[in-house]
Every structure is written in structure tokens, then in C-alpha cells.
Write an enzyme that holds these catalytic residues in place. Sequence first.
Site, PDB file in Angstrom:
ATOM      1  N   HIS A   1      34.980  41.739  40.561  1.00 15.61           N
ATOM      2  CA  HIS A   1      36.208  41.114  40.073  1.00 15.61           C
ATOM      3  C   HIS A   1      37.407  41.524  40.944  1.00 15.61           C
ATOM      4  CE1 HIS A   1      38.854  39.598  36.728  1.00 15.61           C
ATOM      5  NE2 HIS A   1      39.701  40.423  37.307  1.00 15.61           N
ATOM      6  N   GLU A   2      37.575  42.812  41.134  1.00 18.32           N
ATOM      7  CA  GLU A   2      38.718  43.290  41.924  1.00 18.32           C
ATOM      8  C   GLU A   2      38.592  42.858  43.382  1.00 18.32           C
ATOM      9  OE1 GLU A   2      41.212  44.134  40.338  1.00 18.32           O
ATOM     10  OE2 GLU A   2      40.204  44.485  38.432  1.00 18.32           O
TER      11      GLU A   2
ATOM     12  N   HIS B   1      40.042  39.436  43.667  1.00 20.93           N
ATOM     13  CA  HIS B   1      41.508  39.470  43.825  1.00 20.93           C
ATOM     14  C   HIS B   1      41.855  39.874  45.255  1.00 20.93           C
ATOM     15  CE1 HIS B   1      42.768  38.765  39.747  1.00 20.93           C
ATOM     16  NE2 HIS B   1      42.139  39.808  39.256  1.00 20.93           N
TER      17      HIS B   1
ATOM     18  N   HIS C   1      41.430  37.127  47.736  1.00 23.33           N
ATOM     19  CA  HIS C   1      42.496  36.146  47.562  1.00 23.33           C
ATOM     20  C   HIS C   1      43.717  36.562  48.392  1.00 23.33           C
ATOM     21  CE1 HIS C   1      44.755  33.508  44.373  1.00 23.33           C
ATOM     22  NE2 HIS C   1      44.640  32.908  45.528  1.00 23.33           N
TER      23      HIS C   1
HETATM   24 ZN   LIG Z   1      41.779  40.258  37.244  1.00 28.70          ZN
END
Ligand SMILES: [Zn+2]
Length: 674
Positions: free
Chosen positions: A464-465, A468, A471
Site C-alpha cells: 500500500h505505502e 503511494h 505515485h
Molecule cells: Zn493510503
Amino acid sequence: MNPLLDFSGLPRFADIRPEHVTPAVDQLLAECRAAVEHAVAETTEADWQHFVAPLDDANEKLGRAWGQVSHLHSVMDTPEMREAYNANLPKITLYFAELGQHEGLFKKFKALKARPDYAALSDARKKIVDNELRDFRLGGAELPDDKKARFLDLQEELAKLSAKFEENLLDATNDYALIIDDKDELAGIPDDVLETARAAAEAAGTSGWKFTLQMPSYLPVMQYADSRELRQILYRAYVTRASEFGKPELDNTPLIAAILKLRREAAQTLGFNSYAEVSLAPKMADKPADVLHFLDELGQRARPYAEKDFAELKDFAYDELGIADLQAWDNAYVSEKLRVARYSFSDQEVKQYFPEPRVLAGLFKLVETLYGLHIRQDSAPVWHPDVKFYTISDHAGQRVGQFYLDLYARASKRGGAWMDDVITRRRKGEAIQTPVAYLNCNFSGPVGGKPALFTHDEVITLFHETGHGLHHLLTRIEELGVSGINGVEWDAVELPSQFMENFCWEWDVLKHMTAHVDNGESLPKELFDKMLAAKNFQSGLQTLRQIEFASFDMHLHDDFDPNGSRTAQDLIDEIRRQVAVIIPPAYNRFPNNFSHIFAGGYAAGYYSYKWAEVLSADAYAMFEENGVLSPEVGHRFWSEILAMGGARPALESFKAFRGRDPSIDALLRHNGMA
Ligand SMILES: [Zn+2]
């Protein structure tokens, strides 16, 4: 030289001392204020080069230096650093508040937009100007003086009411305690919870066991206590917190009514029909009706599964536990028993298959395969010996970005997992400044000469991290305000992160990421299947619950009349009759403790949890349709979504990638509801 004032490269973590903070902040703030003065001066051309670029340069320096300070405050907390951080935080907050309200800047941005050469600006620059104008308008900058004064009063009053709402809830939670003297009444509750309850009673100077409404005490009772009566007593106390059933001075009911009235007035002052419209203005969702339609559709599709989940729960309660009339205070208890009966496996067992080196290698391989990149460990000054640093380069060997990885929990690190930006990609003359990110987690470190072992949840968190992080790092935008994660709509930021989580449920990816720490064997397929089934346990009921809250939030801030005779409680009762499968008792006062929307930043935004899940699941489905490791689809995801940052609306980016509007089908399928 003060290392916080050195912007020539990576942060100099080895050299930064608490005593560097105040001089650096003071100097950079002075430079920023001078840049603002210059920007708004009559003699300064309202064009990009003379007006925006120097402001960006000054603000970027302040942001970078302060980013390092707040990072150290989060991950290497010492009394001295905390003091330096707290002493400077108000100055930083004040400066950004001034920027947001600055009439001179607003005027200048309007002048920039009105110039004939505005049309020649890049899309990214135009988007930055539009975002600035929008935020000034939402902040009341365009109102005539009398209305502006009232608008600012409203903001201040709302801030006070929200703070009071949160305080009341906290006080009401802490105000309650239940002392149990008879150990027989505590059957089923885990020993560690009982020990804590015993110690709490002792600390309060009484005998027996003390239970409270704080999660670590409340939740285990609801999940494990065999006594229905005990569960009922605590349940009622919990769901009536900060309501008319408790102390009048802690009742949130009048605050809810006042907040809703003031929000409506603020929205109308700005020329909107409802507060929901204001909330959506900077978001990806277009209008309240779109969100409500989205929630209705998802609700209708999830409903049969929720009904099935509930029927199973009732049957299990009756057949196995002898409970004929399943009540609200039984749900968590019966669910836990049913879950264990069906999918029992332990996190400890799963963990043995996820040693850190294997997981990182699997993660990096995935990123390399999808995007044709190369990730290698690199060196840089770090804040702790456990921190690792990596460089990402493209197939031509060009540096794309870099990131720090700080995986383990420490006493000096705040909890949770998060990504943050260190440096943002932007053009500086002929050169490109490549981006840098922090990835922070709180996993347990290596013990006894073995590598660190991660639970499956921790692996998901890491993915998940990293989502990010990518991105931020894989952006191709060259303008500070909309590069990487900057300027991305609030309800779209979780798309790249939740997207990455999907790979942790993909057998073909996962099996290569596992190797038992002792014998090197990969995760057994049967264990994986159990994990997958457990993931979707009661997903119908959980989805409907989220929809109930989101729909309440959206109606409350859109078509609900805050000056009419119906109350927020009336509204949630009505929504439950339409949406919910499980109807709580009439005394349940959920609105009174819904701090997300009355005290947090989620007003008319609660839908975003489901919204982002739909987007990420639907994006991932594109990979499922074309091969989950397809570099073609990976390339497209990179160029249409990750690369674009905030430079174009997230919905346009999504459509450019997917070739159509988002659909809820993939999420339902991923949750076992298809
Ligand atoms: Zn998040």
C-alpha cells in the site's frame, strides 16, 4: 552551514541537530514572506516567470526543510527535537494560513488568468492556476467585506464546535467504567484483557475487574464475553455515548444541529446550494447526486450477500450457541465464533512464510516487471542504522527517483505506516530534479539472527505505502504544484495505494514472494485459500454498513434541511430502514459519535473509502483481463495515472487508462460478491 538550508541534494540527516531548526525556519519564512511581498507588488508582472516561479522556489525550500524536521519528529523523536518542532509549528501554520487568505495573491492569480498569454501555458500550469483560484474562492476570498467577515466567523465557530464534539465524545468515553466482581461473569474473555482489567481496577482502588469504553477494553468483551448481559450493558453504554442518555453537558445532539446549520449557511454564503457541493468542489466526484447514485448501486448489489451473511450468522447463533433472538450486542461475539469455526489459521503460521528479503525481492520484482524499471540499494545519509535507501532507474539507466525504507517499529517512531515526500519532481532550467520519498512502517524487526518476518497484513501495508510512493516517484510532471502526489484530488489519492494491495491476493505473485524461514518452502495453496476466504468473510454486511454511513453523511450535507423539524437521528433511522440488514436498537445514537464527519475532515466525504476501492479494483481488473504482470498494461497505468500527478482531473486519468467510466463490478468480485 546549517544543513537544513542546504538544498543541493539529499537531506543531510547525519548532520541535522535540533538547534538548526529555529534559525533555518526563521530564515526561510523571512525569504518566503519577501517572495510574497515581491509577488504581489504592483511592479511585478503577473506572469509565470515573475510571479509564480519565485514563489514556488521559496515555498519549496520551506517545505523541504520543514519536511525533514517533521519527519525526524515522527521517526526519531527526542525531547530536544520535539521542543524544536513544537516551537516552530505555529509559525509554519500561520504562514500557510496567511497564504490561503492573501487578497493580493488572489488578485494576482486572477490577473494571470486574464492575460492573453495565459492560453499558451501548459495544461499543468493552467491546472495550478485553477486550483489556486478555486481554493481562494472556497476560502471566501471573493466575498464582499460584510459577507467575508460573517464567513470567517462561521469558520471559526465551526472549528470550535467540532473541537467540542470531539472533546465531548472523548470525555463521555472516559467517563464510563464498569466494575465486575464476579469472575464467572467474565467467562470467554482472553487472559491478557482480564489482566489489564484487573490492573485498571486496582489502579482505581477497587477490587474486581474494570472495563471501559476504550477500544482495547470494549472490543474484546463484545467479541469474546460469553455473558450476554455483560455484552448488552457495555453495548448500550457505547452506542449512547455523548447523547441525551448521559450527562447533559456532554450531549452532542445540540452540536450536531448547530454544525449542520452553520455549514449550510457557509455553503450558501459562497453561492452553493449545500455543504456537500462545497465539499465535492475540490474532489473527484462531481456532484452529490453522483455519489448517492454510486452508493445506491453498490448497496443494491451487496444487499443479497449481506442478507446471506446475516442469515448464516443467525443460523450459527441458533444451532451452535443456542441464541434464538440475535441482538446487536451478539453480532461481534457470534461473528468471531463463526469466523474461527470456518477459517481458523494463525497469523503466526502465515508469518513464517514472509521473511523480509523474500518480500522485498518480490515487491521490487513486481515493480520492475510492470514498469520496466530497475531498483537497487544505494547509499545516503539516514536517521537510523535500520533505514535503507534505494534508487529507481529506467531501462536506459536514467535515475527516475529514490526512496528511503524505514520498516521497523521503534520507541522513537510514531505508530502506523505512511508515505511522505522528501523532494518533488520539477524542472529547474535545463535539469530535472528527480523525486524522493519516505516509506515508513512499524513492523517487528529481525530477532535471533533470523530475518524479520511479516504478517500478511504487514505485507499488504508495505505494498500500500509503496503504491503511494510510486505515485510520487513515477510522475512525469515538471511543475511543483501538480507533480507527484501534489494537487491530486482527495478522493483519488488512495487509488495507486489500494491498487498495489491487490497483488498481495494474487497467487501467482504471492507464491514467489514466500519462503518458509526454516525450510524455504512456499506458502501452501490451502493456507492461501483459507486466507482469501477469511478476507471476504461478511463482506456483504461490511459493505452495507459503510454505505449506510456514507449515505447518511451525504444526505445530511445535501438534501437534509438543518432548519427543519427532522433531526440527524431521524435521518439515520430512515436510511437504515432502506439500506441496512441489521437494524440496531432504537436507543443507538450513532450520529453522536460519528466524529469523522462532525470533527474530522470527512464531512460529505465518507463515501471516499468505497469510492477509492472501486477505482483501484477496477484499475486492477484491467490487469486481470490482460495478465496481471502485463508490462503493456503496466506502462499504460504508469503513463495515464501514476505519471499524471494532479495535472489533470483524476476521472480523466482513470478513463484514459480504462477506456471507460469506473465500474463497481471488480470490487464486488474481489470481495466475493459476484
Ligand atoms: Zn493510503
